[in-house]
Each structure stands twice: as structure tokens, then as C-alpha cells.
Design a protein around this motif. Structure first.
Motif, mmCIF file in Angstrom:
data_model
loop_
_atom_site.group_PDB
_atom_site.id
_atom_site.type_symbol
_atom_site.label_atom_id
_atom_site.label_comp_id
_atom_site.label_asym_id
_atom_site.label_seq_id
_atom_site.Cartn_x
_atom_site.Cartn_y
_atom_site.Cartn_z
ATOM 1 N N THR A 188 -17.741 -13.647 4.234
ATOM 2 C CA THR A 188 -18.389 -13.181 5.461
ATOM 3 C C THR A 188 -17.405 -12.304 6.233
ATOM 4 O OG1 THR A 188 -17.630 -15.046 6.807
ATOM 5 C CG2 THR A 188 -19.718 -15.317 5.616
ATOM 6 N N PRO A 189 -17.900 -11.393 7.059
ATOM 7 C CA PRO A 189 -16.995 -10.563 7.853
ATOM 8 C C PRO A 189 -16.036 -11.372 8.714
ATOM 9 C CG PRO A 189 -19.189 -9.626 7.883
ATOM 10 C CD PRO A 189 -19.307 -10.959 7.195
ATOM 11 N N GLU A 190 -16.529 -12.473 9.299
ATOM 12 C CA GLU A 190 -15.675 -13.313 10.150
ATOM 13 C C GLU A 190 -14.528 -13.921 9.337
ATOM 14 O OE1 GLU A 190 -14.579 -15.267 13.777
ATOM 15 O OE2 GLU A 190 -16.061 -13.691 13.413
ATOM 16 N N ALA A 191 -14.859 -14.429 8.146
ATOM 17 C CA ALA A 191 -13.822 -15.015 7.286
ATOM 18 C C ALA A 191 -12.847 -13.940 6.814
ATOM 19 C CB ALA A 191 -14.470 -15.712 6.093
ATOM 20 N N LEU A 214 -24.457 -8.629 2.151
ATOM 21 C CA LEU A 214 -25.437 -8.131 3.114
ATOM 22 C C LEU A 214 -26.467 -9.197 3.473
ATOM 23 C CD1 LEU A 214 -26.097 -4.552 1.709
ATOM 24 C CD2 LEU A 214 -24.479 -5.256 3.464
ATOM 25 N N GLY A 215 -26.714 -10.131 2.558
ATOM 26 C CA GLY A 215 -27.699 -11.163 2.819
ATOM 27 C C GLY A 215 -27.100 -12.443 3.342
ATOM 28 N N ALA A 216 -25.801 -12.422 3.602
ATOM 29 C CA ALA A 216 -25.115 -13.642 4.040
ATOM 30 C C ALA A 216 -25.546 -14.033 5.449
ATOM 31 C CB ALA A 216 -23.605 -13.432 4.007
ATOM 32 N N HIS A 217 -25.254 -15.289 5.793
ATOM 33 C CA HIS A 217 -25.578 -15.792 7.140
ATOM 34 C C HIS A 217 -24.945 -14.914 8.210
ATOM 35 C CE1 HIS A 217 -26.286 -18.565 10.416
ATOM 36 N NE2 HIS A 217 -24.998 -18.550 10.702
ATOM 37 N N GLY A 218 -23.751 -14.383 7.903
ATOM 38 C CA GLY A 218 -23.054 -13.557 8.874
ATOM 39 C C GLY A 218 -23.735 -12.243 9.162
ATOM 40 N N MET A 219 -24.728 -11.879 8.322
ATOM 41 C CA MET A 219 -25.475 -10.657 8.560
ATOM 42 C C MET A 219 -26.890 -10.941 9.035
ATOM 43 S SD MET A 219 -23.792 -7.906 8.378
ATOM 44 C CE MET A 219 -22.348 -7.074 7.674
ATOM 45 N N ARG A 226 -22.293 -8.028 15.729
ATOM 46 C CA ARG A 226 -20.883 -8.387 15.867
ATOM 47 C C ARG A 226 -20.122 -8.160 14.560
ATOM 48 N NH1 ARG A 226 -21.631 -13.284 16.881
ATOM 49 N NH2 ARG A 226 -21.127 -14.196 14.880
ATOM 50 N N ASN A 227 -20.715 -8.576 13.447
ATOM 51 C CA ASN A 227 -20.018 -8.475 12.180
ATOM 52 C C ASN A 227 -19.947 -7.054 11.643
ATOM 53 O OD1 ASN A 227 -19.184 -11.165 11.802
ATOM 54 N ND2 ASN A 227 -21.248 -11.763 11.230
ATOM 55 N N MET A 228 -21.003 -6.260 11.868
ATOM 56 C CA MET A 228 -20.930 -4.847 11.474
ATOM 57 C C MET A 228 -19.870 -4.132 12.293
ATOM 58 S SD MET A 228 -24.808 -3.542 10.810
ATOM 59 C CE MET A 228 -26.032 -4.774 10.472
ATOM 60 N N ALA A 229 -19.792 -4.472 13.581
ATOM 61 C CA ALA A 229 -18.767 -3.870 14.438
ATOM 62 C C ALA A 229 -17.373 -4.223 13.937
ATOM 63 C CB ALA A 229 -18.947 -4.323 15.876
ATOM 64 N N LEU A 230 -17.196 -5.461 13.473
ATOM 65 C CA LEU A 230 -15.897 -5.885 12.958
ATOM 66 C C LEU A 230 -15.514 -5.050 11.725
ATOM 67 C CD1 LEU A 230 -14.727 -9.551 12.552
ATOM 68 C CD2 LEU A 230 -14.336 -7.907 10.729
#
Length: 504
Positions: A188-191, A214-219, A226-230
Motif C-alpha cells: 500500500t502507499p502508506e506502507a 490499484l485495487g488495494a484498500h489504500g486506494m 491521500r495515497n495518490m498524493a503521497l
């Protein structure tokens, strides 16, 4: 909904009386991949791998470029002009069905990177054990101080001395050794942000099943922005932070990121449906070099593996030599790579390319509908030129015109693919299927010098394989006088308008 038999019944116009074919809205012709402009070492390796794997050439080339980006992004930045400089990491997205052999290609071109990771992990075993012992000793000291403080507090005695000892001890907490890990899959982007902040500041998300990313919980819709911005900030080389109550906070400075994904069209459509306009509105997809190649499935007859791979071996030796160089890792944990500038003639060519793109972004311009993607394309050209220059010639000197010209050709091709994909994505699903089928039928018929193909063969080899979707797509093509179903004895055939079957 029409079935195939109803379409045949409606196909009453004789073959020699076809009307002029009407255009398919938003259809852009597929352009051949500019293979010849790849630098010599890369071109030879791509050709060698493609000859055996028989995957679509743009997919093979994208795997090579991803390895190039991942190996080099920690070692150089690129300067486009005064106050315009930044990372060289690439975001690559290939739209293709499962089974196109991206994992195989990534395996070939990423071999030196995986070997480097294994070597680093082996070398870190001792330091990691030392760290574990030091941390255990530190935690024991900390627990002892806290226990003593509790006893003093119970006795209503001063804990001031222990508080000072605890503050001093916090400054003595051992730091884990930095062990390079470059390749991630379904993270995930956060991880990922945590990994580049705490583990190693150069990373790559490489996956042949981008649905896991792209299909992850983070998206999901709530966290997508938030995650796309990261990820956008990591592409830019900006500082990113996370401060949460439930997890450890982190700040990543001087991090570098490569992304190389393969995604099925249906998955990408679902991603757009879930995230709404965010994927383009945030500039996330604008950063990607998109490829949407024709499938080679159905044509990959068995071939023995070559006895030797001299060109791939040369490619991987060069990657290994880059990775063996010390990374410019700073005391604060991030990277500060040296900056490469464009030579004067390359700078002039880059400015000309930038301005030519910019002029087409205005309303009515050729690139207006993909102005988000096009606005990043000159940046991507500079990044790719820097990668080509260092890979072929080393980090010395300025980036030359040859590298810049090669890079602009490659990114211009990817821009054309973005126009083609986003143009068709804007269509309703049935019209998008019709556009894909239309392009495939024309290419197949021109290649085979025919104007007909059996429906079973078209369903087996073509881009629209579900029967109901095929019927809808053919109905749309019939309405535009581009194709129709005909019956030849008991055989059902798709006939395309002869005007479309003539090679240009």
C-alpha cells in the motif's frame, strides 16, 4: 441485446456494395513502438528477450526501462533548467491481460537488482543481530528506569533523576542498520512511505497484477486522494510524512520511487469508477508512461531458450555495476544524488520539445484532452534522457543530444498511447469494446491480406472474448458500416469494410 445470428440476418448488403465507413469517435491509430531509438545496449537486450518471450515489444521495453529507473534513481537527479531539477524515477503502466508475460520480462531485466538485494540482505545478517542485541539491552534499561519510577511514585518520592535518565536514554536508542530493499509488489502507499522513510529511501513497486496495488484498500474512495498524493510527492522527490495515533509516525526526505505495473483494462476501469475523477484530477495518472499494446497471445509458438544471452548479460552487468556504487545516503536518512544537466544542444532540443507540447495543450489543440498527461511529458523526457546517458556513458559530463532525442521519441510514443487509451476510456463500455475490436480486425486483416475472419477465431485471439460483448461491439461496428457478420455455408465470419482492409 442482439445475438450473432440476428446480426447475420441483418447483414444483407452485398460485399461489393459497402458504404463509406463512418469514423469511430475518439479512435486513435496505434503507432509502432520506436524500438530503433533505444540506446544500443538496451535495444539489444530488449530484442534478445522479446525474441524468446514473444511478449508485446512495448511491455518488454517497459520492463527494461523499469530496471534502469530503479537502479539509477538513487544515484542521479536531472536538471532541466535553473530551479527545475528533480528525480529520474519513472512511473510505467502497461494495460494488458494476464498472461502477457510481464513477470517473465521483469524477471529477466530485474535479475541484477534481485541479486543485489540478496547480497545486501546476507551482508546485513551480522549487523542486524548486533542491532537486535543492542535494542534488547536498551529496552531492559528503559524498563528498569520506568519500574524504578513507579516504585518511587508509589512511595511518593521524587522521580526527577529517573526522568532525566529516561530522557538521556531516549537519545541512546540504537538505530536499525539500513539494508537496501528495492523491489515491492502489492504494497500500500502508506506502507511504502514507511519503508522509504525507515528501511531504504529508494524503492520500486513492480507488479504484473496491478489490481493488487490499484485495487488495494489504500486506494478506496476514502483514502485514494491521500495515497495518490503521497505517490505523486515521491515521484516529485518531495518530503512526505505520516502522523497517526495508531501507527508509528514517519517522515521520508530524499526518497526516490519507480513504479512499473501491468493492469487489465477492466481493473483499470473499476479503479476509475471507485476513485472517480481523482486518478486524473490529482495528476496521479499524468505521471505515468502508458502502453496499451496489442496482445501476442495466440501467436507465441514454442521456442527453445537460447543457449546464451549475451546482450541481456551485458545489460545486467551494467545494472550491477551501477548498484555497486555507494548510494549518496545522508546522515538524516535520505538521498542527495548528484545533479546532471543537459548539454547546450540537448537543452535547446528539450525546450523546443517542451514548447511544441505546450502549444497543443490549448483548447482546440491536439493534446487538449490529455493535457494533464502532456504537461508532464517534457519532465519524463528529461528523466529518461538522464537514464539513457548514465547507463550508456556513465555519470560524467552533461546529457547529450542523442540521449535526449531517444528519450523524446519514446515518451512521445507513450503520450500517443495515453491519447488512445483515455480517448477510448471516455467512451461507453460497449463503444470502447467496439473500438478495440475494430482496431484488432483492421490490423489482422491487413497483416493476413484478407477482409474476413471466422468469429470463433476473432473471439479466441481478439480483444473482446465474451460472446455478449462481441455481439454488442459488432452491432456498433455494423451501424458505422465498418464490419458485419456473414454466413459462408455453416461458418460465421466477420467481414470488415474493404476500404479499411487496404494497407496504408
Amino acid at each position: 441485446m442482439l445475438d450473432l445470428n440476428q446480426l447475420i440476418d441483418r447483414a444483407t448488403v452485398p460485399a461489393d456494395e459497402w458504404p463509406e465507413p463512418q469514423p469511430l469517435a475518439a479512435t486513435i491509430e496505434r503507432e509502432p513502438y520506436p524500438f530503433d531509438v533505444l540506446p544500443k545496449t538496451i535495444r539489444a537486450a530488449v530484442e534478445e528477450v522479446a525474441g524468446f518471450v514473444q511478449a508485446p515489444l512495448p511491455l518488454v521495453a517497459s520492463s527494461a526501462l523499469a530496471a534502469l529507473s530503479l537502479a539509477l534513481q538513487a544515484h542521479i537527479d536531472v536538471k532541466r533548467s535553473e530551479k527545475l531539477q528533480g528525480p529520474v524515477g519513472l512511473f510505467l503502466l502497461t494495460i494488458a491481460d494476464s498472461g502477457e508475460r510481464k513477470s517473465t520480462c521483469d524477471g529477466f531485466f530485474g535479475a541484477a537488482i534481485r541479486e543485489y538485494e540478496a547480497q545486501q540482505a546476507e551482508a546485513a545478517k551480522g549487523p542486524l543481530k548486533d542491532y537486535a542485541a543492542a535494542l534488547a539491552a536498551w529496552e531492559t534499561k528503559r524498563a528498569g528506569i520506568k519500574d524504578n519510577m513507579r516504585q518511587l511514585a508509589k512511595a511518593k518520592k521524587s522521580t526527577a533523576d529517573d526522568e532525566m535518565r529516561l530522557r538521556d536514554l531516549e537519545h541512546e536508542k540504537p538505530e536499525p542498520p539500513r539494508v537496501p530493499r528495492l523491489i515491492y509488489g502489492d504494497v500500500t502507499p502508506e506502507a511504502l512511505g514507511y519503508q522509504v522513510a525507515r528501511i531504504w529511501p529508494s524503492a520500486g513497486i513492480v507488479s504484473s497484477e496491478a489490481g493488487a496495488v490499484l485495487g488495494a484498500h489504500g486506494m478506496g474512495k476514502d483514502s485514494a486522494m491521500r495515497n495518490m498524493a503521497l505517490l505523486n510527492q515521491l515521484w516529485d522527490g518531495a518530503t512526505v510524512s505520516s502522523e497517526r495515533r495508531t501507527v508509528e509516525s514517519w517522515t521520508a526526505r530524499g526518497a526516490r520511487l519507480t513504479i512499473a505495473l501491468q493492469v487489465q483494462e477492466a481493473t483499470l476501469r473499476e479503479f476509475f469508477a471507485k476513485s472517480g475523477t481523482l486518478a486524473r484530477g490529482t495528476g496521479f495518472l499524468a505521471r505515468f508512461l502508458i502502453a496499451w499494446p496489442e496482445s501476442t497471445q495466440g501467436f507465441r509458438l514454442f521456442r527453445e531458450a537460447p543457449a546464451t544471452w549475451p546482450h541481456l548479460a551485458a545489460f545486467n552487468r551494467r545494472i550491477a555495476s551501477i548498484l555497486a556504487q555507494p548510494s549518496p545516503l545522508q546522515e538524516w536518512g535520505g538521498l542527495e544524488p548528484p545533479v546532471l544537466a543537459l548539454a547546450p544542444d540537448a537543452k535547446a532540443a528539450w525546450v523546443e520539445f517542451h514548447n511544441a507540447i505546450e502549444r497543443e495543450l490549448a483548447r482546440g489543440g491536439e493534446l487538449h484532452e490529455v493535457r494533464d498527461v502532456a504537461s508532464k511529458i517534457a519532465d519524463n523526457a528529461a528523466r529518461l534522457a538522464a537514464l539513457f546517458h548514465v547507463f550508456e556513458q556513465g555519470a560524467g559530463g552533461a546529457i547529450g543530444l542523442d540521449s535526449l532525442d531517444s528519450a523524446t521519441c519514446i515518451v512521445a510514443w507513450h503520450l500517443s498511447e495515453s491519447r488512445r487509451f483515455f480517448g477510448e476510456l471516455a467512451l461507453p463500455a460497449e463503444m470502447a469494446s467496439a473500438a478495440r475490436l475494430d482496431a484488432w480486425l483492421i490490423e489482422h486483416c491487413r497483416r493476413n491480406h484478407t477482409a474476413m475472419i471466422p468469429t470463433r477465431e476473432a473471439q479466441r485471439l481478439g480483444p473482446v472474448r465474451e460472446k455478449a460483448a462481441m455481439s454488442e461491439a459488432l452491432a456498433a461496428l455494423e451501424e458505422l458500416d465498418r464490419a458485419r457478420l456473414v454466413l459462408e455455408g455453416k461458418r460465421k465470419l466477420i467481414a470488415i469494410n474493404p476500404a479499411l482492409a487496404i494497407p496504408r
